[in-house]
Design a protein around this motif. Structure first.
Motif, PDB file in Angstrom:
ATOM      1  N   ASN A   1      27.919  78.598  98.212  1.00  0.00           N
ATOM      2  CA  ASN A   1      27.048  78.087  99.270  1.00  0.00           C
ATOM      3  C   ASN A   1      26.580  79.221 100.179  1.00  0.00           C
ATOM      4  O   ASN A   1      26.970  79.317 101.346  1.00  0.00           O
ATOM      5  N   SER A   2      25.745  80.094  99.630  1.00  0.00           N
ATOM      6  CA  SER A   2      25.137  81.170 100.405  1.00  0.00           C
ATOM      7  C   SER A   2      23.815  81.527  99.744  1.00  0.00           C
ATOM      8  O   SER A   2      23.493  81.009  98.669  1.00  0.00           O
ATOM      9  N   THR A   3      23.047  82.406 100.373  1.00  0.00           N
ATOM     10  CA  THR A   3      21.729  82.747  99.862  1.00  0.00           C
ATOM     11  C   THR A   3      21.810  83.309  98.457  1.00  0.00           C
ATOM     12  O   THR A   3      22.612  84.204  98.175  1.00  0.00           O
ATOM     13  N   LEU A   4      20.974  82.790  97.573  1.00  0.00           N
ATOM     14  CA  LEU A   4      20.973  83.228  96.185  1.00  0.00           C
ATOM     15  C   LEU A   4      20.164  84.512  96.025  1.00  0.00           C
ATOM     16  O   LEU A   4      19.268  84.793  96.817  1.00  0.00           O
ATOM     17  N   PRO A   5      20.463  85.300  94.986  1.00  0.00           N
ATOM     18  CA  PRO A   5      19.701  86.532  94.747  1.00  0.00           C
ATOM     19  C   PRO A   5      18.307  86.219  94.218  1.00  0.00           C
ATOM     20  O   PRO A   5      17.925  85.053  94.067  1.00  0.00           O
ATOM     21  N   SER A   6      17.554  87.265  93.922  1.00  0.00           N
ATOM     22  CA  SER A   6      16.197  87.101  93.412  1.00  0.00           C
ATOM     23  C   SER A   6      16.218  86.334  92.096  1.00  0.00           C
ATOM     24  O   SER A   6      17.230  86.292  91.389  1.00  0.00           O
ATOM     25  N   SER A   7      15.088  85.727  91.766  1.00  0.00           N
ATOM     26  CA  SER A   7      15.009  84.962  90.524  1.00  0.00           C
ATOM     27  C   SER A   7      15.221  85.855  89.308  1.00  0.00           C
ATOM     28  O   SER A   7      15.672  85.386  88.263  1.00  0.00           O
ATOM     29  N   PHE A   8      14.914  87.140  89.427  1.00  0.00           N
ATOM     30  CA  PHE A   8      15.148  88.079  88.325  1.00  0.00           C
ATOM     31  C   PHE A   8      16.635  88.116  87.976  1.00  0.00           C
ATOM     32  O   PHE A   8      17.029  87.931  86.822  1.00  0.00           O
ATOM     33  N   VAL A   9      17.478  88.358  88.977  1.00  0.00           N
ATOM     34  CA  VAL A   9      18.924  88.390  88.755  1.00  0.00           C
ATOM     35  C   VAL A   9      19.431  87.005  88.372  1.00  0.00           C
ATOM     36  O   VAL A   9      20.240  86.838  87.451  1.00  0.00           O
TER      37      VAL A   9
ATOM     38  N   GLY B   1      25.943  86.051 104.224  1.00  0.00           N
ATOM     39  CA  GLY B   1      26.231  84.941 105.118  1.00  0.00           C
ATOM     40  C   GLY B   1      27.487  85.174 105.942  1.00  0.00           C
ATOM     41  O   GLY B   1      27.755  86.278 106.411  1.00  0.00           O
ATOM     42  N   CYS B   2      28.300  84.133 106.080  1.00  0.00           N
ATOM     43  CA  CYS B   2      29.493  84.158 106.918  1.00  0.00           C
ATOM     44  C   CYS B   2      30.478  85.235 106.451  1.00  0.00           C
ATOM     45  O   CYS B   2      30.886  85.259 105.287  1.00  0.00           O
ATOM     46  N   LEU B   3      30.859  86.133 107.364  1.00  0.00           N
ATOM     47  CA  LEU B   3      31.754  87.233 107.006  1.00  0.00           C
ATOM     48  C   LEU B   3      33.112  86.717 106.543  1.00  0.00           C
ATOM     49  O   LEU B   3      33.695  87.248 105.589  1.00  0.00           O
ATOM     50  N   SER B   4      33.642  85.699 107.198  1.00  0.00           N
ATOM     51  CA  SER B   4      34.960  85.196 106.807  1.00  0.00           C
ATOM     52  C   SER B   4      34.932  84.640 105.386  1.00  0.00           C
ATOM     53  O   SER B   4      35.901  84.773 104.635  1.00  0.00           O
ATOM     54  N   HIS B   5      33.812  84.030 104.989  1.00  0.00           N
ATOM     55  CA  HIS B   5      33.693  83.536 103.615  1.00  0.00           C
ATOM     56  C   HIS B   5      33.652  84.695 102.631  1.00  0.00           C
ATOM     57  O   HIS B   5      34.257  84.635 101.554  1.00  0.00           O
ATOM     58  N   GLN B   6      32.936  85.768 102.985  1.00  0.00           N
ATOM     59  CA  GLN B   6      32.852  86.930 102.105  1.00  0.00           C
ATOM     60  C   GLN B   6      34.232  87.556 101.903  1.00  0.00           C
ATOM     61  O   GLN B   6      34.614  87.890 100.775  1.00  0.00           O
ATOM     62  N   LEU B   7      34.978  87.717 102.990  1.00  0.00           N
ATOM     63  CA  LEU B   7      36.312  88.307 102.882  1.00  0.00           C
ATOM     64  C   LEU B   7      37.241  87.399 102.079  1.00  0.00           C
ATOM     65  O   LEU B   7      38.087  87.879 101.313  1.00  0.00           O
ATOM     66  N   SER B   8      37.084  86.094 102.248  1.00  0.00           N
ATOM     67  CA  SER B   8      37.881  85.148 101.475  1.00  0.00           C
ATOM     68  C   SER B   8      37.559  85.264  99.988  1.00  0.00           C
ATOM     69  O   SER B   8      38.454  85.215  99.133  1.00  0.00           O
ATOM     70  N   ASN B   9      36.276  85.436  99.657  1.00  0.00           N
ATOM     71  CA  ASN B   9      35.883  85.575  98.254  1.00  0.00           C
ATOM     72  C   ASN B   9      36.431  86.866  97.654  1.00  0.00           C
ATOM     73  O   ASN B   9      36.827  86.894  96.481  1.00  0.00           O
ATOM     74  N   ILE B  10      36.435  87.936  98.444  1.00  0.00           N
ATOM     75  CA  ILE B  10      37.018  89.195  97.960  1.00  0.00           C
ATOM     76  C   ILE B  10      38.516  89.013  97.713  1.00  0.00           C
ATOM     77  O   ILE B  10      39.072  89.559  96.755  1.00  0.00           O
ATOM     78  N   ASN B  11      39.162  88.231  98.557  1.00  0.00           N
ATOM     79  CA  ASN B  11      40.581  87.944  98.351  1.00  0.00           C
ATOM     80  C   ASN B  11      40.813  87.258  97.010  1.00  0.00           C
ATOM     81  O   ASN B  11      41.817  87.513  96.327  1.00  0.00           O
TER      82      ASN B  11
ATOM     83  N   LEU C   1      30.766  89.329  92.434  1.00  0.00           N
ATOM     84  CA  LEU C   1      30.230  88.649  93.611  1.00  0.00           C
ATOM     85  C   LEU C   1      28.812  89.170  93.836  1.00  0.00           C
ATOM     86  O   LEU C   1      28.597  90.373  93.936  1.00  0.00           O
ATOM     87  N   VAL C   2      27.837  88.251  93.943  1.00  0.00           N
ATOM     88  CA  VAL C   2      26.436  88.646  93.979  1.00  0.00           C
ATOM     89  C   VAL C   2      25.750  88.082  95.223  1.00  0.00           C
ATOM     90  O   VAL C   2      25.944  86.914  95.580  1.00  0.00           O
ATOM     91  N   SER C   3      24.961  88.930  95.881  1.00  0.00           N
ATOM     92  CA  SER C   3      24.115  88.534  97.001  1.00  0.00           C
ATOM     93  C   SER C   3      22.695  88.970  96.686  1.00  0.00           C
ATOM     94  O   SER C   3      22.456  89.619  95.655  1.00  0.00           O
ATOM     95  N   PRO C   4      21.725  88.671  97.540  1.00  0.00           N
ATOM     96  CA  PRO C   4      20.371  89.179  97.292  1.00  0.00           C
ATOM     97  C   PRO C   4      20.289  90.706  97.290  1.00  0.00           C
ATOM     98  O   PRO C   4      19.357  91.274  96.729  1.00  0.00           O
ATOM     99  N   GLU C   5      21.263  91.386  97.906  1.00  0.00           N
ATOM    100  CA  GLU C   5      21.199  92.839  98.044  1.00  0.00           C
ATOM    101  C   GLU C   5      22.151  93.600  97.128  1.00  0.00           C
ATOM    102  O   GLU C   5      21.888  94.749  96.789  1.00  0.00           O
ATOM    103  N   ASN C   6      23.281  92.998  96.737  1.00  0.00           N
ATOM    104  CA  ASN C   6      24.325  93.765  96.046  1.00  0.00           C
ATOM    105  C   ASN C   6      25.071  92.937  95.012  1.00  0.00           C
ATOM    106  O   ASN C   6      25.000  91.712  94.993  1.00  0.00           O
ATOM    107  N   VAL C   7      25.828  93.660  94.203  1.00  0.00           N
ATOM    108  CA  VAL C   7      26.858  93.070  93.364  1.00  0.00           C
ATOM    109  C   VAL C   7      28.137  93.854  93.630  1.00  0.00           C
ATOM    110  O   VAL C   7      28.100  95.078  93.822  1.00  0.00           O
ATOM    111  N   ALA C   8      29.262  93.156  93.687  1.00  0.00           N
ATOM    112  CA  ALA C   8      30.552  93.795  93.938  1.00  0.00           C
ATOM    113  C   ALA C   8      31.580  93.234  92.962  1.00  0.00           C
ATOM    114  O   ALA C   8      31.545  92.051  92.613  1.00  0.00           O
TER     115      ALA C   8
END
Length: 335
Positions: A84-92, A186-196, A208-215
């Protein structure tokens, strides 16, 4: 859904109280649930260990170029989770969707998918979570298209954790990778939770994928990261980083980066490798030293994992390290 719990220890066990709800879960129920979850993780770890190879290969080409331009691509069993956060570009997005065989939305992630014109046409295998975020109309839409609605009220795990448990229970066949769209941003606490979660499921290749990065998390050991040779920017740079987010990584070796590491320690409060670059044609490497010889002598054969038109980066870490790569070269547009 984030974890908002108050833990109180008693001689009889640990009781978990949710400050937003009335009542407690019993010690016995919590204990049984935790044992079941641990048994499932142990089973998956044994399954993946039997299929594991050394080094671990991370094929990241489809994040950067169309699948049609990828040489020597091997069919793989892939999973996709929409968070539940912003999806990346349609290409990705389209590349990852087409590569996946199992596709699940984590609660409100179904809203994100439904909000796109093409996303409404897609079929989900399931919508998983406590379902406090997904809209009823969205549930109805995807349920009619065959999605299973899996309500899990466990407040001691996130919707991403629930989705992973559900996805890995669908098949005994190991996933080559699982991509979490909207796993960053989006929400920093959600991002840190996902990294956990990456630390909890190290036997899986998860992105983990955002409009700007993959990790993705590189566990202790030897890794080969494959990216396309195609230059993304005028200066030929593909930016990346290595972050010791779980604690100091006392020994890190790399080959194929512009600024290579040769046994240095990465730690917060000290050295971290941010804004590094993957070496592409006409982009010389700096700082390469005995790390090249060490990795080459290890017999990794990284070139064997990179077809014509690809670049292979090698990383050896003594402790887990989070690797990031940027999508800054891509033109973003709506689906």
């Amino acid at each position: 859904t984030t974890q908002r719990l108050t833990l109180r220890a008693y001689s009889g066990g640990t009781h978990i109280r949710n400050p937003l709800c009335v009542g407690t879960t019993t010690t016995a129920t919590t204990s049984v649930l935790q044992q079941q979850q641990q048994q499932q993780r142990n089973q998956q770890q044994r399954l993946y260990a039997s299929a594991a190879t050394t080094p671990r290969v991370w094929d990241c080409r489809h994040f950067f170029v169309p699948v049609s331009k990828i040489n020597n691509i091997t069919p793989a069993y892939e999973g996709l989770i929409v968070a539940n956060s912003t999806l990346p570009s349609s290409f990705v997005w389209n590349n990852c969707w087409e590569a996946a065989q199992v596709r699940v939305a984590a609660d409100g992630g179904a809203n994100q998918l439904y909000s796109t014109s093409t996303g409404r046409q897609y079929k989900l295998d399931g919508i998983v979570g406590d379902l406090d975020s997904v809209a009823p109309t969205v549930i109805e839409h995807y349920e009619k298209k065959g999605a299973k609605i899996m309500r899990d009220k466990d407040q001691n795990s996130t919707d991403l954790q629930k989705s992973l448990r559900y996805m890995t229970s669908l098949s005994t066949k190991p996933f080559e990778g699982i991509t979490i769209m909207g796993g960053l941003g989006g929400c920093l606490s959600h991002q840190l939770s996902n990294i956990n979660v990456l630390f909890q499921w190290t036997h899986l290749r998860m992105y983990l994928v955002s409009p700007e990065n993959v990790a993705f998390l590189l566990p202790k050991g030897h890794h080969v990261i494959v990216t396309p040779e195609e230059q993304p920017q005028e200066n030929g740079a593909r930016y990346c980083g290595l972050f010791p987010i779980g604690g100091p990584a006392t020994t890190v070796h790399t080959k194929g980066l512009r600024w290579n590491l040769d046994g240095e320690t990465l730690e917060y409060g000290g050295l971290i490798s941010s804004s590094n670059e993957i070496v592409l044609p006409k982009r010389p490497s700096q700082g390469a030293s005995s790390a090249d010889k060490r990795l080459s002598s290890a017999g990794s054969g990284a070139a064997a994992y990179a077809a014509d038109g690809d670049v292979a980066v090698e990383v050896v870490v003594s402790q887990p390290v989070l690797m990031t790569m940027d999508f800054t070269h891509q033109r973003r547009f709506q689906m």
